[in-house]
Write a protein that holds these residues in place. Sequence first.
Motif, mmCIF file in Angstrom:
data_model
loop_
_atom_site.group_PDB
_atom_site.id
_atom_site.type_symbol
_atom_site.label_atom_id
_atom_site.label_comp_id
_atom_site.label_asym_id
_atom_site.label_seq_id
_atom_site.Cartn_x
_atom_site.Cartn_y
_atom_site.Cartn_z
ATOM 1 N N LEU A 15 0.878 -1.168 0.000
ATOM 2 C CA LEU A 15 0.000 0.000 0.000
ATOM 3 C C LEU A 15 0.919 1.223 0.000
ATOM 4 N N VAL A 16 0.713 2.097 -0.992
ATOM 5 C CA VAL A 16 1.704 3.134 -1.293
ATOM 6 C C VAL A 16 1.012 4.470 -1.567
ATOM 7 N N ALA A 17 1.627 5.558 -1.153
ATOM 8 C CA ALA A 17 1.096 6.889 -1.478
ATOM 9 C C ALA A 17 1.087 7.061 -2.990
ATOM 10 N N ALA A 18 -0.077 7.486 -3.513
ATOM 11 C CA ALA A 18 -0.228 7.564 -4.975
ATOM 12 C C ALA A 18 0.875 8.405 -5.609
ATOM 13 N N GLU A 19 1.211 9.521 -4.981
ATOM 14 C CA GLU A 19 2.167 10.418 -5.650
ATOM 15 C C GLU A 19 3.586 9.837 -5.644
ATOM 16 N N ALA A 20 3.813 8.790 -4.810
ATOM 17 C CA ALA A 20 5.170 8.230 -4.725
ATOM 18 C C ALA A 20 5.317 6.937 -5.519
ATOM 19 N N GLN A 21 4.258 6.537 -6.261
ATOM 20 C CA GLN A 21 4.287 5.181 -6.832
ATOM 21 C C GLN A 21 5.453 4.940 -7.795
ATOM 22 N N THR A 22 5.785 5.913 -8.614
ATOM 23 C CA THR A 22 6.869 5.714 -9.577
ATOM 24 C C THR A 22 8.204 5.528 -8.862
ATOM 25 N N GLU A 23 8.439 6.387 -7.894
ATOM 26 C CA GLU A 23 9.670 6.319 -7.116
ATOM 27 C C GLU A 23 9.715 5.015 -6.299
ATOM 28 N N PHE A 24 8.563 4.618 -5.774
ATOM 29 C CA PHE A 24 8.460 3.367 -5.021
ATOM 30 C C PHE A 24 8.894 2.193 -5.900
ATOM 31 N N ILE A 25 8.331 2.116 -7.087
ATOM 32 C CA ILE A 25 8.603 0.985 -7.973
ATOM 33 C C ILE A 25 10.082 0.965 -8.378
ATOM 34 N N ARG A 26 10.622 2.139 -8.680
ATOM 35 C CA ARG A 26 12.036 2.217 -9.059
ATOM 36 C C ARG A 26 12.916 1.724 -7.906
ATOM 37 N N SER A 27 12.620 2.229 -6.716
ATOM 38 C CA SER A 27 13.455 1.915 -5.561
ATOM 39 C C SER A 27 13.369 0.432 -5.180
ATOM 40 N N VAL A 28 12.163 -0.115 -5.159
ATOM 41 C CA VAL A 28 12.008 -1.530 -4.786
ATOM 42 C C VAL A 28 12.639 -2.438 -5.844
ATOM 43 N N GLY A 29 12.426 -2.084 -7.106
ATOM 44 C CA GLY A 29 13.007 -2.872 -8.196
ATOM 45 C C GLY A 29 14.518 -2.948 -8.073
ATOM 46 N N GLU A 30 15.114 -1.808 -7.767
ATOM 47 C CA GLU A 30 16.572 -1.742 -7.652
ATOM 48 C C GLU A 30 17.075 -2.554 -6.453
#
Length: 393
Positions: free
Chosen positions: A352-367
């Motif tokens: 569950l993630v803040a909508a405005e942070a989703q892109t950064e979330f995905i980049r960071s977790v992927g890395e």
Amino acid sequence: MDSLREKFSRVYGAGGETEIFFAPGRVCFLGDHLDYNGGTVLTFALPMGVYATVRYRNDGVLRLFSERGGNNVVEHRLGQNVETAWARYPAGVYEYLLGQDRPCEGGMACAGYNVSGADVYYHSTLPIGAGLSSSAALEIVTAFALLYPIYGEQIDKSEIARLCKRVENRFVGVNCGIMDQFSVALGREGHLLILDCSDESYTFSEAGLEGWVWVAMNTNVPRALRESKYNERRAECETALNALREKNPSLRAPAHADKAMLDAAELSPNVRKRAEYVVEEQARVVECIAALKRGDVQTIGRLMNESHAGLQTLYEVTGRHLDALCSAAQKAPGAVGARMTGAGFGGCAIALVAAEAQTEFIRSVGESYLQATGMNADFYVVRPSAGVRRVDE
Ligand code: ADP
Ligand code: MG
């Protein structure tokens, strides 16, 4: 991209009327492994799922083709063996709809639905075998499609969920609980499903959570031990229930026990851990239902993190890839909580993630996941969606 009807014609030939049906996958965001322990699970249906394009036949022949099931059409008639593994799901649904799981005296089928055959073309937008319930989607879309000419929109979705569970348990031979089929059949757009698996009663909670998004994350790890460990957990929980009943004869299910009962019972260390997860997870689900009503995102996130910890250390069904993925997700920008979802041992997790942070979330977790495991994760931003239905292309 070719339309589904064009693809259908290429396999089965043109002509005749076709209908298209869709059943979603599902994600469980709290309460995994509680369904067969008589607990309450919190799920929602996904935007991704399985499409079935169908042309009805009146000769009792079922023909099955899946883009994900090899290159050939599997033909099935009532009572025939099914040699193609994936086709056991839809063929089993056909058999059971016709009443084959309830033979009357003399071995004849009885009390079945009057379904006839069909040519079916399956197209899936779900990862398969990843804990998002592609198997239940395949079953439910088949049952719904075959019953549609008889019942139309009046199809009893709870009933087909129960029938499809029997198919998966007995015809396919996977000992799953009722959570998957119910979630896939009953899902409601914009709503979360609260399903009490002890009596199959359910309610919906409005998804709410304005400004937050659900992110499903795939470890892309094939689930090696899944089935054997799943059956082992079921057996351990049955052992726990039998031991608990010595002092609490009316106890119906492990999820209805409490810590005091566990303390008073004689349980081996492993069985104790499994039962402890079940009792704690059930308490978390109850707390989460209240948090959902308040729109208390922080509490929901904390409960998801605690749930993952329980699945990791007490129920022991996570494994290093799911742990790496969830640990990265719990620390990533915008995250309030993350946990594995499904049976475990690979497959998917949900955050569950803040909508405005989703892109950064995905980049960071992927890395982080790549660094920890050398593997790439897949991410799907998902919203609670409707259950099985007929669709216009
Ligand atoms: P999950 O339900 O979590 O995706 P399962 O192991 O329960 O995982 O079910 C996966 C099985 O379901 C596959 O091995 C396959 O037999 C069948 N299946 C699911 N979707 C499809 C599809 N679109 N085409 C063919 N088989 C499918
Ligand atoms: Mg499944």
